[in-house]
Design a protein around this motif. Structure first.
Motif, PDB file in Angstrom:
ATOM      1  N   GLU A  33       0.942  -1.091   0.351  1.00 13.74           N
ATOM      2  CA  GLU A  33       0.299  -0.028  -0.069  1.00 13.74           C
ATOM      3  C   GLU A  33       0.906   1.300   0.642  1.00 13.74           C
ATOM      4  N   THR A  34       0.015   2.575  -0.451  1.00 17.57           N
ATOM      5  CA  THR A  34       1.375   3.847  -0.117  1.00 17.57           C
ATOM      6  C   THR A  34       1.235   3.937   1.043  1.00 17.57           C
ATOM      7  N   VAL A  35       2.226   4.810   0.983  1.00 19.15           N
ATOM      8  CA  VAL A  35       3.033   4.959   2.044  1.00 19.15           C
ATOM      9  C   VAL A  35       3.314   6.548   2.755  1.00 19.15           C
ATOM     10  N   PHE A  36       2.244   7.575   3.373  1.00 19.40           N
ATOM     11  CA  PHE A  36       2.481   8.621   3.595  1.00 19.40           C
ATOM     12  C   PHE A  36       2.732   9.307   4.864  1.00 19.40           C
ATOM     13  N   TYR A  37       3.377  10.195   4.682  1.00 23.70           N
ATOM     14  CA  TYR A  37       3.923  10.846   5.835  1.00 23.70           C
ATOM     15  C   TYR A  37       2.894  10.958   6.586  1.00 23.70           C
ATOM     16  N   ASN A  38       1.972  11.127   7.542  1.00 23.13           N
ATOM     17  CA  ASN A  38       1.348  11.218   7.582  1.00 23.13           C
ATOM     18  C   ASN A  38      -0.412   9.947   7.378  1.00 23.13           C
ATOM     19  N   PRO A  39      -0.408   8.970   8.305  1.00 24.91           N
ATOM     20  CA  PRO A  39       0.872   8.507   9.679  1.00 24.91           C
ATOM     21  C   PRO A  39       1.556   7.670   9.339  1.00 24.91           C
ATOM     22  N   ASP A  40       2.136   7.408   8.533  1.00 30.71           N
ATOM     23  CA  ASP A  40       3.296   6.307   8.453  1.00 30.71           C
ATOM     24  C   ASP A  40       4.454   6.974   8.843  1.00 30.71           C
ATOM     25  N   ILE A  41       5.563   7.516   8.071  1.00 28.37           N
ATOM     26  CA  ILE A  41       6.897   7.612   8.743  1.00 28.37           C
ATOM     27  C   ILE A  41       6.714   8.553   9.933  1.00 28.37           C
ATOM     28  N   LYS A  42       5.704   9.982  10.534  1.00 31.10           N
ATOM     29  CA  LYS A  42       5.701  10.577  11.288  1.00 31.10           C
ATOM     30  C   LYS A  42       5.757   9.874  12.695  1.00 31.10           C
ATOM     31  N   SER A  43       4.564   8.679  12.758  1.00 29.33           N
ATOM     32  CA  SER A  43       4.850   8.032  13.299  1.00 29.33           C
ATOM     33  C   SER A  43       5.934   7.489  14.293  1.00 29.33           C
ATOM     34  N   VAL A  44       6.465   6.576  12.899  1.00 32.30           N
ATOM     35  CA  VAL A  44       8.456   6.331  13.401  1.00 32.30           C
ATOM     36  C   VAL A  44       9.036   6.947  13.578  1.00 32.30           C
ATOM     37  N   VAL A  45       8.973   8.047  13.189  1.00 30.83           N
ATOM     38  CA  VAL A  45       9.775  10.050  13.515  1.00 30.83           C
ATOM     39  C   VAL A  45       9.806  10.017  14.878  1.00 30.83           C
ATOM     40  N   ASP A  46       8.578  10.333  15.206  1.00 28.12           N
ATOM     41  CA  ASP A  46       7.845  10.451  16.987  1.00 28.12           C
ATOM     42  C   ASP A  46       8.529   9.250  17.652  1.00 28.12           C
ATOM     43  N   ASN A  47       8.529   8.017  17.164  1.00 23.91           N
ATOM     44  CA  ASN A  47       9.004   6.896  18.508  1.00 23.91           C
ATOM     45  C   ASN A  47      10.616   6.862  18.566  1.00 23.91           C
ATOM     46  N   PHE A  48      10.717   7.030  17.228  1.00 24.08           N
ATOM     47  CA  PHE A  48      12.697   6.876  16.870  1.00 24.08           C
ATOM     48  C   PHE A  48      13.153   7.497  16.956  1.00 24.08           C
ATOM     49  N   CYS A  49      13.167   8.970  16.111  1.00 31.34           N
ATOM     50  CA  CYS A  49      13.666  10.124  16.205  1.00 31.34           C
ATOM     51  C   CYS A  49      13.907  11.708  16.384  1.00 31.34           C
ATOM     52  N   ILE A  50      12.957  11.946  16.529  1.00 32.34           N
ATOM     53  CA  ILE A  50      11.928  13.118  17.470  1.00 32.34           C
ATOM     54  C   ILE A  50      13.183  13.490  19.079  1.00 32.34           C
ATOM     55  N   SER A  51      13.257  12.636  19.332  1.00 39.95           N
ATOM     56  CA  SER A  51      13.613  12.990  20.838  1.00 39.95           C
ATOM     57  C   SER A  51      15.180  13.823  20.172  1.00 39.95           C
ATOM     58  N   CYS A  52      16.004  13.533  19.200  1.00 37.44           N
ATOM     59  CA  CYS A  52      17.460  14.106  19.537  1.00 37.44           C
ATOM     60  C   CYS A  52      17.798  14.615  18.163  1.00 37.44           C
ATOM     61  N   HIS A  53      16.332  14.763  17.009  1.00 35.23           N
ATOM     62  CA  HIS A  53      16.182  15.529  16.139  1.00 35.23           C
ATOM     63  C   HIS A  53      15.211  16.587  16.096  1.00 35.23           C
ATOM     64  N   ASN A  54      15.138  17.333  16.795  1.00 33.65           N
ATOM     65  CA  ASN A  54      13.816  17.981  16.915  1.00 33.65           C
ATOM     66  C   ASN A  54      14.081  19.280  17.081  1.00 33.65           C
ATOM     67  N   ASP A  55      12.874  20.433  16.736  1.00 34.05           N
ATOM     68  CA  ASP A  55      13.587  21.532  16.126  1.00 34.05           C
ATOM     69  C   ASP A  55      14.184  22.473  17.963  1.00 34.05           C
ATOM     70  N   VAL A  56      14.672  21.988  18.683  1.00 27.56           N
ATOM     71  CA  VAL A  56      14.895  22.566  19.883  1.00 27.56           C
ATOM     72  C   VAL A  56      16.408  21.582  20.327  1.00 27.56           C
ATOM     73  N   SER A  57      16.995  21.011  20.154  1.00 27.88           N
ATOM     74  CA  SER A  57      18.427  19.744  19.869  1.00 27.88           C
ATOM     75  C   SER A  57      18.252  19.670  18.446  1.00 27.88           C
ATOM     76  N   ALA A  58      18.878  20.358  17.252  1.00 26.24           N
ATOM     77  CA  ALA A  58      18.854  18.687  16.806  1.00 26.24           C
ATOM     78  C   ALA A  58      20.220  18.567  15.551  1.00 26.24           C
ATOM     79  N   ASN A  59      19.978  17.389  16.586  1.00 25.58           N
ATOM     80  CA  ASN A  59      21.678  16.710  16.936  1.00 25.58           C
ATOM     81  C   ASN A  59      22.237  16.732  15.418  1.00 25.58           C
ATOM     82  N   SER A  60      23.684  16.987  15.601  1.00 24.94           N
ATOM     83  CA  SER A  60      23.858  17.007  14.208  1.00 24.94           C
ATOM     84  C   SER A  60      23.343  17.649  13.020  1.00 24.94           C
ATOM     85  N   GLY A  61      23.221  18.613  13.585  1.00 30.15           N
ATOM     86  CA  GLY A  61      22.063  20.030  12.394  1.00 30.15           C
ATOM     87  C   GLY A  61      21.207  19.304  12.255  1.00 30.15           C
ATOM     88  N   LEU A  62      20.219  17.680  12.542  1.00 32.35           N
ATOM     89  CA  LEU A  62      19.745  17.725  11.867  1.00 32.35           C
ATOM     90  C   LEU A  62      18.205  17.348  12.602  1.00 32.35           C
TER      91      LEU A  62
END
Length: 119
Positions: A33-62
């Motif tokens: 099936e087609t994969v969308f940012y909302n809800p598919d990718i965003k949920s993965v980013v929120d669960n695994f990435c956003i704690s280090c790569h957010n607009d307040v503390s973007a580790n490695s500038g990401l």
């Protein structure tokens, strides 16, 4: 003296009897099936990435805090390479499950669609 040998034998038998459980991630089923940012990718980013790569503390500038930034990192950066890199994975704790990585691959192949309800 015999008491010391008994302790050593018990210790050796415990060490040799222990085994390490290895849980291998099985190959993910192909995403059809087609994969969308909302809800598919965003949920993965929120669960695994956003704690280090957010607009307040973007580790490695990401910064991965919104669709445009995640799309740019996947399309022009090394996001896809890093989430699939066994030697230097993102997140640093280890590779994402293969099913999550397959979502990213399919999202790229689908042309980075943003919202499911806009198809």
């Amino acid at each position: 003296m015999i008491k010391n040998y008994c302790y050593i034998l018990v210790l050796i038998s415990l060490v040799l009897s222990c085994s390490e459980a290895v849980i291998e991630d099985t190959e993910a089923e192909p995403v059809v099936e087609t994969v969308f940012y909302n809800p598919d990718i965003k949920s993965v980013v929120d669960n695994f990435c956003i704690s280090c790569h957010n607009d307040v503390s973007a580790n490695s500038g990401l910064n991965l805090s919104n669709y445009d930034l995640v799309k740019d990192a996947a399309e022009n950066g090394n996001l896809i390479l890093r989430i699939n890199d066994v030697q230097n994975p993102m997140p640093p704790s280890g590779l994402l499950p293969s099913s999550e990585r397959a979502l990213f691959d399919k999202w790229v192949a689908d042309g980075f669609p943003e919202n499911e309800n806009e198809e």
